[in-house]
Design a protein around this motif. Structure first.
Motif, PDB file in Angstrom:
ATOM      1  N   GLU A  19       0.823  -1.214   0.000  1.00 27.55           N
ATOM      2  CA  GLU A  19       0.000   0.000   0.000  1.00 27.55           C
ATOM      3  C   GLU A  19       0.852   1.257   0.000  1.00 27.55           C
ATOM      4  O   GLU A  19       1.812   1.360   0.749  1.00 27.55           O
ATOM      5  N   THR A  75     -11.342   0.611   3.951  1.00 26.10           N
ATOM      6  CA  THR A  75     -10.757   0.316   2.642  1.00 26.10           C
ATOM      7  C   THR A  75     -11.782   0.575   1.538  1.00 26.10           C
ATOM      8  O   THR A  75     -11.468   1.188   0.520  1.00 26.10           O
ATOM      9  N   CYS A  78     -12.209   4.365   0.815  1.00 23.46           N
ATOM     10  CA  CYS A  78     -11.056   5.176   0.417  1.00 23.46           C
ATOM     11  C   CYS A  78     -11.137   5.563  -1.059  1.00 23.46           C
ATOM     12  O   CYS A  78     -11.151   4.694  -1.940  1.00 23.46           O
ATOM     13  N   ASN A  80      -8.841   6.715  -2.839  1.00 20.51           N
ATOM     14  CA  ASN A  80      -7.571   6.411  -3.503  1.00 20.51           C
ATOM     15  C   ASN A  80      -7.258   4.917  -3.486  1.00 20.51           C
ATOM     16  O   ASN A  80      -6.134   4.519  -3.765  1.00 20.51           O
ATOM     17  N   ASP A  81      -8.250   4.120  -3.147  1.00 16.30           N
ATOM     18  CA  ASP A  81      -8.110   2.659  -3.146  1.00 16.30           C
ATOM     19  C   ASP A  81      -6.955   2.162  -2.282  1.00 16.30           C
ATOM     20  O   ASP A  81      -6.286   1.186  -2.626  1.00 16.30           O
ATOM     21  N   ASP A  83      -5.745   0.198   0.899  1.00 15.14           N
ATOM     22  CA  ASP A  83      -6.250  -0.821   1.817  1.00 15.14           C
ATOM     23  C   ASP A  83      -5.852  -0.410   3.235  1.00 15.14           C
ATOM     24  O   ASP A  83      -4.843  -0.870   3.771  1.00 15.14           O
TER      25      ASP A  83
END
Length: 185
Positions: A19, A75, A78, A80-81, A83
């Motif tokens: 991440e 997650t 979000c 912005n993806d 996790d």
């Protein structure tokens, strides 16, 4: 433009879980979706910022990394993806590896009992899980009334059922180092 490098902690998190925490722009959506924030000392978006700042000691000693239920609501929210739950799990693993005493001592104990139950029977048996957890935590009777009520209503079975293929389950545990989510074998 976002820099390719960040704090040493940020680089370690990226190496562990892939991440890119530097993409977090502190919108707070992860924190507003989390059901467990009332029990946390750091909100999820604050934890992400502290990773960016390299505040390893503060993060590894926080209650937040142990309170997180890994439900992945953060997650999913979000933009912005990132996790976020994966980042928190990586922090939990780091804390265990570095010997940092968990701020919530019974959470790793529960995970240990949970994984031990799966390793032994292939699935969760509530009486076995509760018995192991209660015995190891020393908190034998605080919610005995609830257990009696669940038994009375048939919500839990006294005799655990076993899954076929338990050898395969034990092999998976063995090949993964037998540690599971809490670093205990």
């Amino acid at each position: 433009m976002i820099k390719a490098t960040g704090s040493g902690l940020e680089r370690e998190i990226e190496a562990r879980c892939g991440e890119r925490v530097r993409l977090c722009f502190q919108c707070g959506k992860c924190s507003t979706g989390c059901l467990f924030t009332p029990a946390m000392d750091l909100l999820p978006h604050q934890a992400m910022k502290l990773v960016q700042l390299g505040e390893e000691e503060r993060l590894l000693s926080s209650r937040t990394i142990w309170i997180c239920a890994s439900c992945v609501t953060c997650t999913a929210r979000c933009p912005n993806d990132i996790d976020v739950a994966g980042v928190i799990d990586a922090l939990r693993q780091m804390a265990l590896e570095k010997g940092v005493r968990p701020a919530e001592r019974n959470v790793p104990l529960f995970h240990f009992c949970f994984l031990g139950n799966i390793r032994a029977t292939g699935r969760i048996s509530e009486p076995v899980l509760m018995g192991a957890y209660k015995a190891l935590s020393g908190d034998l009777f605080s919610d005995i009334g609830l257990a009696v009520e669940m038994l009375r209503k048939g919500k839990i079975k006294l005799v655990p059922s076993l899954v076929r293929g338990r050898r395969e389950i034990r092999r998976i545990f063995s090949e993964s180092g037998g540690k599971g989510a809490v670093g205990k074998g």
